[in-house]
Enzyme design. Structure first.
Site, PDB file in Angstrom:
ATOM      1  N   PRO A 174       0.833  -1.204   0.000  1.00 39.99           N
ATOM      2  CG  PRO A 174       0.081  -0.921   2.202  1.00 39.99           C
ATOM      3  CD  PRO A 174       0.837  -1.875   1.314  1.00 39.99           C
ATOM      4  CB  SER A 175       0.096   4.760  -0.846  1.00 39.34           C
ATOM      5  OG  SER A 175       0.614   6.030  -0.490  1.00 39.34           O
ATOM      6  CB  SER A 226       4.140   9.304 -11.000  1.00 39.97           C
ATOM      7  OG  SER A 226       5.295   8.617 -10.529  1.00 39.97           O
ATOM      8  CD  GLU A 247      -4.496   4.505 -14.030  1.00 41.03           C
ATOM      9  OE1 GLU A 247      -3.697   5.467 -13.985  1.00 41.03           O
ATOM     10  OE2 GLU A 247      -5.534   4.456 -13.371  1.00 41.03           O
ATOM     11  CB  CYS A 281      -5.069   8.994 -13.060  1.00 40.96           C
ATOM     12  SG  CYS A 281      -6.264   7.647 -13.045  1.00 40.96           S
ATOM     13  CG  HIS A 444      -8.793   2.946 -16.344  1.00 41.08           C
ATOM     14  ND1 HIS A 444      -9.147   4.192 -16.809  1.00 41.08           N
ATOM     15  CD2 HIS A 444      -7.818   3.153 -15.426  1.00 41.08           C
ATOM     16  CE1 HIS A 444      -8.429   5.113 -16.195  1.00 41.08           C
ATOM     17  NE2 HIS A 444      -7.617   4.510 -15.353  1.00 41.08           N
TER      18      HIS A 444
END
Length: 474
Positions: A174-175, A226, A247, A281, A444
């Site tokens: 996770p972030s 990013s 992505e 995004c 997506h």
């Protein structure tokens, strides 16, 4: 303050080292949690557990794996308040939005569970008599998922569900800005009865993330992040030729034709730009407006921005919340200042508030040019540059003159114009008379520097498979 533990092999475990990741509420700047940064040995153990678990998990029928995912979807709903509370505190979202994100995550989990009977191969005619070619879809093995901070609950399940239904196991990083919601999800995973080692949630530093991404037992790396992070993952994937699904950044253009419903377009564009403080995004990042309606549309954009105050969403859920941290805010503000130095006109916002929290006001810039940084680089914040055009061909050329190609928007009542844009826009998604929302039954996927591979739908699920050709002579 909460103290979290990593989730490995269906157990919540502490760390053997003293390194801690500190988590802050971006709306108050208060320290809200400490998370152990896994050691190299602990991260490797998670990979080993996933590798061992995958041997049995892949042998389950897909319908049996689908039952596990349905149980997980149920468990997410049962734990939605706990997950939502953790997400709201660490992200600055309102409790309602954070809880709804959990519900949406359960829906995409259930969607992929329903693919259990639809993971299809092919029978191909052979050139040789008495022979069939059978093309089978098989799991890749252990998947490492790198989850972003902006929609950490939904994105985690967006990756987890298709990976599991196709027979893979997963190690999730996770972030470090939003890890608490991931551990709340881990509780739902355990409650759902997912077998040991199938899903592991591990917080870690960047060097440890590199270690697991380059581990020889990892077959795939999936990232939402990013362009810089995507380049790193491509470097990591070269070590063992692991598959990558990326992505990456976006710079969604919105074209506004003179026949558009201007009030609707302005309201929706500002809604897209200010949702989650622009940290999305597919949020509209640049607007091209026909010269005949330019002045009127700028007025409408400005009016809608004035109606979007910022603040702590626990006090008022209608506020626009904070950015993720101070670095993000500073980078965005510096982009605005450079744009103004380069000739852009500030219509709204453009300042750093004095109160606590990483807030930034909705900001509108006019008199922008295509070559400006503010038009060329992803802002990832509530800042909107506006440009003028004369003909639709010019607008299309400007929209396509870009490094990114994730999502795009056109507002028009002319179906010929709409189809022209739909056919000629260089982006993975085109939205006509609405802003982006990523329907999970779609696909997506970005063009250009917006990524490789994609998420959602049948094609997003198949990203987590590899093929085996069986040549059957009889």
């Amino acid at each position: 303050m909460r103290i979290e533990k990593n989730f490995i092999n269906n157990e919540f475990v502490g760390s053997s080292q003293n390194s801690l990741i500190e988590v802050y509420d971006p709306a108050t700047e208060a320290l809200i949690a400490q998370v152990p940064a896994a050691s190299a040995e602990e991260a490797t153990y998670a990979i080993d557990c996933a590798t061992q678990a995958q041997k049995a998990w892949r042998k389950l029928t897909s319908i049996e794996r689908g039952v596990h995912l349905q149980n997980l979807a149920d468990a997410l709903i049962e734990h939605k308040h706990e997950i939502g509370a953790a997400l709201a505190e660490e992200s600055g979202k309102s409790l309602e939005d954070a809880t709804n994100e959990t519900v949406y995550a359960s829906e995409i989990t259930r969607y992929h569970a329903e693919w259990a009977r639809r993971i299809e191969g092919e029978i191909i005619p052979s050139d040789t008599p008495n022979e069939n070619l059978l093309l089978q879809r098989e799991p890749i093995g252990v998947v490492v998922a790198l989850v972003p901070f902006n929609f950490p609950v939904y994105t985690l399940l967006r990756k987890l569900a298709p990976a599991l239904i196709t027979g893979n196991t997963m190690v999730i990083r996770p972030s470090n800005n939003t890890p608490c919601s991931a551990f709340a999800i881990a509780k739902a995973i355990k409650a759902a009865g997912i077998p040991k080692g199938v899903v592991n949630v591990v917080a870690m530093t960047h060097p440890t993330a590199e270690l697991i991404c380059t581990h020889p037992k990892v077959g795939m790396i999936t990232l939402t992040g990013s362009v810089g992070a995507g380049r790193k993952v491509l470097e990591y994937s070269q070590v063992n030729i692991a598959k990558s699904s990326l992505e990456l950044g976006g710079k969604t253009p919105a074209i506004v034709e003179p026949d558009a419903d201007l009030e609707k377009a302005a309201e929706e564009i500002i809604g897209s730009k200010t949702s989650n403080c622009g940290q999305l995004c597919t949020a509209v990042e640049r607007v091209y407006v026909h010269e005949d309606v330019y002045d009127r549309f700028v007025e409408l954009l400005s009016k809608n921005m004035k109606n979007k105050p910022y603040g702590n969403r626990t006090q008022n859920p209608d506020f626009m919340g904070p950015l993720v941290n101070e670095n993000a805010r500073l980078n965005i503000h510096q982009m605005v200042e450079r744009a103004m130095d380069d000739g852009a006109i500030l219509e709204q916002g453009g300042f750093i508030p004095e109160e606590k929290g990483f807030f930034y006001p909705a900001t509108l810039l006019t008199n922008c040019r295509q070559d400006m940084e503010i038009v060329q680089e992803e802002i990832f914040g509530p800042v909107l540059p506006v440009l003028k055009y004369k003909e639709i061909d010019e607008a299309l050329a400007l929209a396509n003159d870009h490094q990114f190609g994730l999502a795009s928007v056109i507002y028009t009542e002319n179906y010929r114009t709409a189809m022209k844009v739909a056919n000629e826009m260089e982006a993975g998604e085109v939205y006509i008379n609405r802003t982006p929302s990523d329907p999970y039954q779609g696909y997506h996927a970005g063009w250009k520097r917006s990524g490789l591979g994609g998420d959602d739908g049948k094609h997003g699920m198949l990203e987590y498979t590899q093929t085996r050709l069986v040549v059957l002579k009889y």
